[in-house]
Design an enzyme around this catalytic site. Sequence first.
Site, mmCIF file in Angstrom:
data_model
loop_
_atom_site.group_PDB
_atom_site.id
_atom_site.type_symbol
_atom_site.label_atom_id
_atom_site.label_comp_id
_atom_site.label_asym_id
_atom_site.label_seq_id
_atom_site.Cartn_x
_atom_site.Cartn_y
_atom_site.Cartn_z
ATOM 1 N N ILE A 25 0.838 -1.196 0.000
ATOM 2 C CA ILE A 25 0.000 0.000 0.000
ATOM 3 C C ILE A 25 0.876 1.250 0.000
ATOM 4 C CG2 ILE A 25 -2.040 -1.068 1.005
ATOM 5 C CD1 ILE A 25 -1.211 -0.179 3.712
ATOM 6 N N GLU A 26 0.311 2.355 -0.483
ATOM 7 C CA GLU A 26 1.123 3.527 -0.784
ATOM 8 C C GLU A 26 1.759 4.171 0.436
ATOM 9 O OE1 GLU A 26 -1.840 7.206 -1.477
ATOM 10 O OE2 GLU A 26 -2.298 5.473 -2.716
ATOM 11 N N GLN A 27 1.176 3.997 1.617
ATOM 12 C CA GLN A 27 1.785 4.566 2.818
ATOM 13 C C GLN A 27 3.076 3.839 3.179
ATOM 14 O OE1 GLN A 27 -1.405 4.014 2.368
ATOM 15 N NE2 GLN A 27 -2.340 6.023 2.650
ATOM 16 N N GLY A 28 3.265 2.618 2.643
ATOM 17 C CA GLY A 28 4.555 1.958 2.798
ATOM 18 C C GLY A 28 4.540 0.558 3.360
#
Length: 523
Positions: free
Chosen positions: A327-330
């Site tokens: 996911i883009e938050q990491g």
Amino acid sequence: MSKLVAPAEAVSRIPDGAVVTVSSSSALGCPDFVLAALGRRFDAESHPRNLTMLHPIAAGDMYGVKGIDHIAKDGLISRVLAGSYPSGPSSLPMPEIWRMVVEDRVEAYNVPSGIMFDMHREAAARRPGVLTRIGLDTFVDPIREGCAMNESASAHPIVSRVEFAGQTWLHFPNIYPDACILRATTADERGNLTYEHEGAYLGGLEQAIATRNNGGLVIAQVSRMTAAGSLRPHDVRVPGHLVDLVVLDPEQKQTCETPYDPAISGQIMRPWSSFKLAEHGVEKVIARRAALELKSGMTANLGFGISAQVPRILLEEGHPEAVTWAIEQGAVGGMPLTDFAFGCASNADAFVPSPQQFIYFQGGGFDVSFLSFLEVDVEGNVNVSKLGKKPYLTAGCGGFVDITAHAKKIVFSGWFEAGAAVELTEDGIHVRSPGKFTKMVDKVEHVTFSGKRAREQGQDVLYITERCVMRLTETGLVATEIMPGIDPERDIVAASQGRVIVAPEARVISKALLSRDPMGWTP
């Protein structure tokens, strides 16, 4: 000598006209205490004025962490570039930042999150801005809106089309930050920062470097301090030589609903049985059909909405670790969380800084992406970033444009119609009365995903709804699979006003997807 100061002193050093970059993701990692102090200073002094704000991901939400709304004041901010903005249900008041945007009181731009992080790296290294093909033929492209969200922004373009090496590119000139506000868990007296209670690293390091390399001020909000030299070097994510001031907020929350959950920060591992399964209903059926696109060993990206339920489908089937989620938050691996905690994951294998995660996404390294849609048009274009009647119901594009630009396979999930009376039984999905409007339209309000670009690049694109599975073809949207109980002519062709056709060889989807029991997915 300790770098600890009161929040009022920290924000007093931000001058008029500064470019301020903020590390946050909704409530996750939001330096809300410092942003609140900045708003109070303006109320008392009418300074600082005319700030330009950079937000790679939204600062704050609509559920208790105000974030950017602390500073959404006329005169305080004059320009905002953000990957996303606070969003929430129509039952809550519109955030003040959205009111400023729609009333044209601030120059507002929606820039894909990955490009926002790229802009920081290029400014830090003093290279000539971002040159990218991410966003071509979408609202990011100057041939459309060029990221502008209102007339004030349209009058001051931030992106242009250029020709380079025989190809068309988008060029974003550098914007140099004068101040950075980020958040961590612990700071020592020298300003070294660790993130042991955070659910993600986000982009604080890159934002701090961009600010420091351009002679700016870096402010870090933390929940606790420790003596100089007491932090393990391997644990320090932002070194103290990049940090000027530290502000202490012992009450900072991990997310808006979570003071602290050690599973979110990877300090404990939750039993798989402790996660809530997807609630039985039509959206679960859609998520189940999406899950059928997975095979063991894949790496999959995940977005908000119905798609966020796909990991819970694999959990119910007894294979929660068959697929690696990114996911883009990491977060990488584990179980991505939903609702207020979306953007976090429990039982993660690793946390990757968001800028590096977006490099992976922009290059299309993953196998499949599961995303949602607001509307789809006859060209296969998708809108998730603009809803004119209720703008704050969407956060903007976030990482959607970065993720879809070069993805090998994209699975969009959503409702075919809005407001239809739909009944789910073990025999099928039955449309009892039509909806207020179809989400299959002639032309989307905002092109967040370009069907034309997808066809040119040979991307495999599916659209899964409660009525059918559609594929993007050269002739438009074609329904290749029909949900049990659906009348193809009435519920698909007529309901879409002929915008969706049904393939002659279309098959009926297995009723196993409708059952209250597991559907029998195997790796």
